[in-house]
Design an enzyme around this catalytic site. Structure first.
Site, PDB file in Angstrom:
ATOM      1  N   ASN A  55      31.914   4.760   9.330  1.00  8.24           N
ATOM      2  CA  ASN A  55      32.334   6.063   9.881  1.00  8.24           C
ATOM      3  C   ASN A  55      32.772   7.106   8.850  1.00  8.24           C
ATOM      4  O   ASN A  55      33.206   8.197   9.228  1.00  8.24           O
ATOM      5  CB  ASN A  55      33.442   5.903  10.948  1.00  8.24           C
ATOM      6  CG  ASN A  55      32.884   5.342  12.245  1.00  8.24           C
ATOM      7  OD1 ASN A  55      31.673   5.339  12.437  1.00  8.24           O
ATOM      8  ND2 ASN A  55      33.741   4.864  13.117  1.00  8.24           N
ATOM      9  N   ASP A  78      19.289   3.837   9.739  1.00  9.29           N
ATOM     10  CA  ASP A  78      19.458   4.729  10.890  1.00  9.29           C
ATOM     11  C   ASP A  78      20.927   4.878  11.296  1.00  9.29           C
ATOM     12  O   ASP A  78      21.323   5.892  11.855  1.00  9.29           O
ATOM     13  CB  ASP A  78      18.642   4.202  12.074  1.00  9.29           C
ATOM     14  CG  ASP A  78      17.152   4.190  11.772  1.00  9.29           C
ATOM     15  OD1 ASP A  78      16.631   5.223  11.340  1.00  9.29           O
ATOM     16  OD2 ASP A  78      16.517   3.127  11.972  1.00  9.29           O
ATOM     17  N   GLU A 375      23.631   0.751  16.420  1.00  9.09           N
ATOM     18  CA  GLU A 375      25.072   0.499  16.274  1.00  9.09           C
ATOM     19  C   GLU A 375      25.607  -0.123  17.569  1.00  9.09           C
ATOM     20  O   GLU A 375      25.124   0.183  18.652  1.00  9.09           O
ATOM     21  CB  GLU A 375      25.809   1.810  15.971  1.00  9.09           C
ATOM     22  CG  GLU A 375      25.345   2.496  14.690  1.00  9.09           C
ATOM     23  CD  GLU A 375      25.775   1.760  13.424  1.00  9.09           C
ATOM     24  OE1 GLU A 375      26.967   1.714  13.133  1.00  9.09           O
ATOM     25  OE2 GLU A 375      24.890   1.199  12.729  1.00  9.09           O
TER      26      GLU A 375
HETATM   27  P1  ADP Z   1      21.268  -0.731   7.810  1.00 11.09           P
HETATM   28  O1  ADP Z   1      19.973  -0.112   8.240  1.00 11.09           O
HETATM   29  O2  ADP Z   1      21.027  -1.725   6.713  1.00 11.09           O
HETATM   30  O3  ADP Z   1      22.043  -1.275   8.949  1.00 11.09           O
HETATM   31  P2  ADP Z   1      22.955   1.616   7.784  1.00 11.09           P
HETATM   32  O4  ADP Z   1      22.864   2.785   6.888  1.00 11.09           O
HETATM   33  O5  ADP Z   1      22.489   1.787   9.182  1.00 11.09           O
HETATM   34  O6  ADP Z   1      22.127   0.426   7.122  1.00 11.09           O
HETATM   35  O7  ADP Z   1      24.485   1.173   7.719  1.00 11.09           O
HETATM   36  C1  ADP Z   1      25.009   0.055   8.324  1.00 11.09           C
HETATM   37  C2  ADP Z   1      26.494   0.218   8.493  1.00 11.09           C
HETATM   38  O8  ADP Z   1      27.177   0.300   7.243  1.00 11.09           O
HETATM   39  C3  ADP Z   1      26.907   1.482   9.249  1.00 11.09           C
HETATM   40  O9  ADP Z   1      27.627   1.105  10.407  1.00 11.09           O
HETATM   41  C4  ADP Z   1      27.831   2.222   8.279  1.00 11.09           C
HETATM   42  O10 ADP Z   1      28.926   2.828   8.939  1.00 11.09           O
HETATM   43  C5  ADP Z   1      28.328   1.136   7.412  1.00 11.09           C
HETATM   44  N1  ADP Z   1      28.814   1.590   6.094  1.00 11.09           N
HETATM   45  C6  ADP Z   1      28.659   2.785   5.474  1.00 11.09           C
HETATM   46  N2  ADP Z   1      29.197   2.782   4.241  1.00 11.09           N
HETATM   47  C7  ADP Z   1      29.726   1.551   4.061  1.00 11.09           C
HETATM   48  C8  ADP Z   1      30.431   0.916   2.998  1.00 11.09           C
HETATM   49  N3  ADP Z   1      30.689   1.541   1.843  1.00 11.09           N
HETATM   50  N4  ADP Z   1      30.809  -0.369   3.182  1.00 11.09           N
HETATM   51  C9  ADP Z   1      30.536  -1.026   4.319  1.00 11.09           C
HETATM   52  N5  ADP Z   1      29.873  -0.479   5.368  1.00 11.09           N
HETATM   53  C10 ADP Z   1      29.474   0.784   5.245  1.00 11.09           C
HETATM   54 MG    MG Z   2      21.772   0.085  11.074  1.00 13.46          MG
END
Ligand code: ADP
Ligand code: MG
Length: 396
Positions: A55, A78, A375
């Site tokens: 978030n 996404d 999500e």
């Molecule tokens: P993926 O496609 O691999 O799931 P996303 O960009 O959709 O990648 O991100 C997955 C989750 O990681 C999201 O819910 C995001 O809020 C969370 N996120 C963002 N930055 C970080 C961080 N530094 N550490 C851990 N989680 C994070």
């Molecule tokens: Mg994702």
């Protein structure tokens, strides 16, 4: 179609939001080695914001002075774009903020929008770094187009905006339970699929929708008595008492003198959860599902073409649902067909497809996860409607 498409200014400045944790954890490295040289070549200036937690991008999109940027670039999966869109929609100036051109550079394990944009541009199917190159090239060209968003409401009062999908059942559970294999990149979805196929579950609920072909009259123009005569399911006990709140009224509220007239985006097709869906909606007779997916883009994953005919701003939610009774072999065949987008050619009596403007799903038991743009969402009654051309996205 003059006026629909736009072009970024020359020597533009973009805000880059990068999730170092997305996908197999290579987004930062890929940005520096692959993307940055192309941006420099194209005279695109950028400032990189590396997200530090879940978030974080949501907060940045809500608070940032957007006049500094010509576009907001998301180098992640996404999930991060979902945060940015919701952050923009929470701003007092959401109406202009959500028109800021957005750009997705695939760095996650779920890169459905990037794969969809690649498909809309009639590029040959690619993944990983080749897909990243195609999307970076789109950014260098600077063309942007409108994109539909769905406004999603939950019975407990949450409102979320979605550019990709809503899901319940098999597909959502794969998405969430495969999180632990994220080191595999997008292959985690294949592993998750085979794991969940060994114990196929049934999800009980009532699904209703407003078909896209029907001339959709605004629900609030109907007299309140003119509603569906089909008996409405009683809300399960766990819904109304879970947090002691009464169901949320989402009928358009009288304008408050404190608020500007256009300070909220109304969902004119939806009625409150305690009312049955309007009479001109369709109530699905089956109440046992294996999976339900509402999708606004063609792809749900790089090798997962749920709605091959979907377009960026076709004003439709493409609703797919699989009813109970399908065999494990049938599911396997379905998953193989979805890789090519051929699932309707299977002619399976359990596989249904209808383009809709709005839908409502009332689970009859709180089972598994629901997902919005990949999500997690708690399982509860939800409804949503499409908003045509609400956002803008860099596309090929
Ligand atoms: P993926 O496609 O691999 O799931 P996303 O960009 O959709 O990648 O991100 C997955 C989750 O990681 C999201 O819910 C995001 O809020 C969370 N996120 C963002 N930055 C970080 C961080 N530094 N550490 C851990 N989680 C994070
Ligand atoms: Mg994702």
């Amino acid at each position: 179609e003059g006026g629909i498409h736009g072009l970024l200014p020359q020597k533009c400045q973009v805000m880059v939001l990068l999730n170092p944790w997305s996908g197999a954890g290579e987004a930062l490295h890929l940005f520096t080695s692959q993307v940055q040289p192309m941006l420099t070549e194209a005279s695109i200036g950028f400032h990189k914001f590396v997200t530090e937690k879940h978030n974080h991008a949501w907060d940045l999109a809500r608070e940032e002075d957007m006049s500094k940027w010509d576009a907001v670039v998301i180098m992640a999966g996404d999930g991060l774009l979902h945060e940015v869109i919701n952050g923009l929609m929470e701003r007092p100036d959401w109406k202009t903020a959500i028109q800021k051109p957005l750009c997705i550079l695939p760095g996650g394990s779920g890169n459905a929008l990037a794969a969809s944009l690649n498909h809309y541009a009639s590029k040959s199917h690619v993944a990983k770094e080749e897909l990243l190159m195609n999307c970076t090239y789109f950014l260098c060209k600077g063309l942007h187009a409108p994109m539909d968003l769905v406004s999603l409401r939950t019975a407990s009062g949450k409102r979320l905006f979605s550019f990709l999908s809503f899901g319940w059942g098999f597909v959502s559970d794969v998405d969430i339970t495969s999180e632990r294999y994220r080191k595999l990149g997008s292959a985690r979805f294949t592993v998750g699929t085979f794991q969940l196929l060994t114990s196929l579950q049934v999800y009980k609920g009532r699904l209703s929708y407003l078909p896209a072909e029907v001339q959709s009259s605004a629900s609030n123009s109907l007299p309140p008595t003119e509603v569906n005569t089909c008996p409405s399911p009683q809300h399960p006990h766990w819904v109304s008492t879970a947090n002691g709140k009464s169901p949320v009224n989402i009928l358009p509220q009288p304008a408050s003198p404190l608020l500007k007239e256009d300070s909220v985006l109304e969902d004119s097709l939806l009625v409150p959860f305690e009312q049955p869906v309007p009479k001109h909606w369709t109530v699905v007779p089956e109440e046992e599902f294996v999976s339900i997916v509402g999708i606004q883009q063609s792809h749900l994953g790089t090798d997962f073409i749920i709605a091959p005919t979907a377009k960026l701003f076709d004003d439709a939610i493409h609703l797919f649902y699989v009813t109970a009774g399908i065999s494990r072999m049938g599911m396997l065949r379905l998953f193989m067909a979805v890789e090519k987008g051929n699932q309707l050619a299977l002619n399976s009596p359990h596989v249904h497809y209808v383009p809709v403007k709005a839908f409502r799903l009332e689970p009859l038991e709180p089972k598994g996860f629901m997902t919005v743009d990949g999500e997690v969402l708690t399982c509860e009654p939800v409804q949503g409607q499409i908003h045509n051309r609400l956002a803008r996205i860099i596309s090929g």
